[in-house]
Write an enzyme that holds these catalytic residues in place. Sequence first.
Site, PDB file in Angstrom:
ATOM      1  N   ASP A  78      -9.853   4.679 -11.375  1.00 18.40           N
ATOM      2  CA  ASP A  78      -9.830   4.754  -9.913  1.00 18.40           C
ATOM      3  C   ASP A  78      -9.430   3.390  -9.332  1.00 18.40           C
ATOM      4  OD1 ASP A  78     -10.140   6.095  -7.492  1.00 18.40           O
ATOM      5  OD2 ASP A  78     -12.304   5.761  -7.377  1.00 18.40           O
TER       6      ASP A  78
ATOM      7  N   HIS B 246      -3.268   8.519  -5.362  1.00 17.78           N
ATOM      8  CA  HIS B 246      -4.339   9.435  -4.974  1.00 17.78           C
ATOM      9  C   HIS B 246      -3.801  10.790  -4.503  1.00 17.78           C
ATOM     10  CE1 HIS B 246      -7.426   6.394  -5.551  1.00 17.78           C
ATOM     11  NE2 HIS B 246      -8.320   7.353  -5.385  1.00 17.78           N
TER      12      HIS B 246
ATOM     13  N   HIS C 189      -3.247  12.642  -7.615  1.00 18.14           N
ATOM     14  CA  HIS C 189      -4.577  13.112  -8.046  1.00 18.14           C
ATOM     15  C   HIS C 189      -4.953  14.388  -7.283  1.00 18.14           C
ATOM     16  CE1 HIS C 189      -8.776  13.627  -6.889  1.00 18.14           C
ATOM     17  NE2 HIS C 189      -9.055  13.336  -8.146  1.00 18.14           N
TER      18      HIS C 189
ATOM     19  N   HIS D 217     -12.544  12.018 -11.611  1.00 19.21           N
ATOM     20  CA  HIS D 217     -11.628  11.557 -10.558  1.00 19.21           C
ATOM     21  C   HIS D 217     -10.719  10.428 -11.054  1.00 19.21           C
ATOM     22  CE1 HIS D 217     -10.400  10.257  -6.501  1.00 19.21           C
ATOM     23  NE2 HIS D 217     -10.725   9.035  -6.869  1.00 19.21           N
TER      24      HIS D 217
HETATM   25 ZN   LIG Z   1     -10.338   7.252  -5.770  1.00 14.64          ZN
END
Ligand SMILES: [Zn+2]
Length: 267
Positions: A77, A160, A163, A177
């Site tokens: 992340d 992101h 993602h 995540h």
């Molecule tokens: Zn994140």
Amino acid sequence: KTLDTAKALAYYSNLPVIIVPTIASTDAPCSALSVLYTDDGIFDEYLILPSNPNIVLMDTEIIAKAPARLLASGMGDALATYFEARACEQSGALNMGGGLPTKAAMALAKLCFDTLIADGEKAMFAAQKCVCTKAVENIIEANTYLSGIGFESGGLAAAHAIHNGLTALEECHDLYHGEKVAFGTLVQLFLENAPMEEIDEVLFFCKNIGLPTSLEDLGVNSIEREKLLEVAKLACAPEETIHNMPFKVTPEKVLAAILAADNYGGY
Ligand SMILES: [Zn+2]
């Protein structure tokens, strides 16, 4: 999920919130937003909160005893933070608070990346033995504070959004995540045609600490272009942060970057 739920509940209940994480698996603790998902686990929207949590308190001895995979996921992340902030700086996009990124935000994001490269692998060796070293402490700061303040003050971009697109794949639901964000970062680098040196630095970092670098690593065994195009289309939804990139992004460009990153990352 737990922290974002607590932050959202505190906001709707008009109460202060104290976050005491027992893992450092995302940059959620410090940030002033909650990510909302549908009941099926698909990304829905960002709930932007009026302020950051009142207190974030972390006991590094406890966090060092958590499964090492969670610390690696937090690094995945945190890995995106600098590259997304850099893209926002180049495009002049607004950060998560709706303002322009400052030099301080960029410095935090860069320090986040540099800390990962300097201490990430060392931290994993310690975390796998459930012990706390200076490297583990530095990585906890990078994953939680530098990345959390870095991304919201610097802004999000392609990593992101990719993602978020990947959350539509059933195969990816068992992944954390940060594991999906790590692959999203690699895809962003292909999308922006980053220097090979930089791609290699990110790729080998991911491989060394056990983060996924290919669709197979993400659990996607048969690559169906139709399904991946759906992922790319979701990543390019009108409200997505991918449009903070300093050039026009289309689902076709994202699909191409996913396939190219997968080809290199799976090598
Ligand atoms: Zn994140």
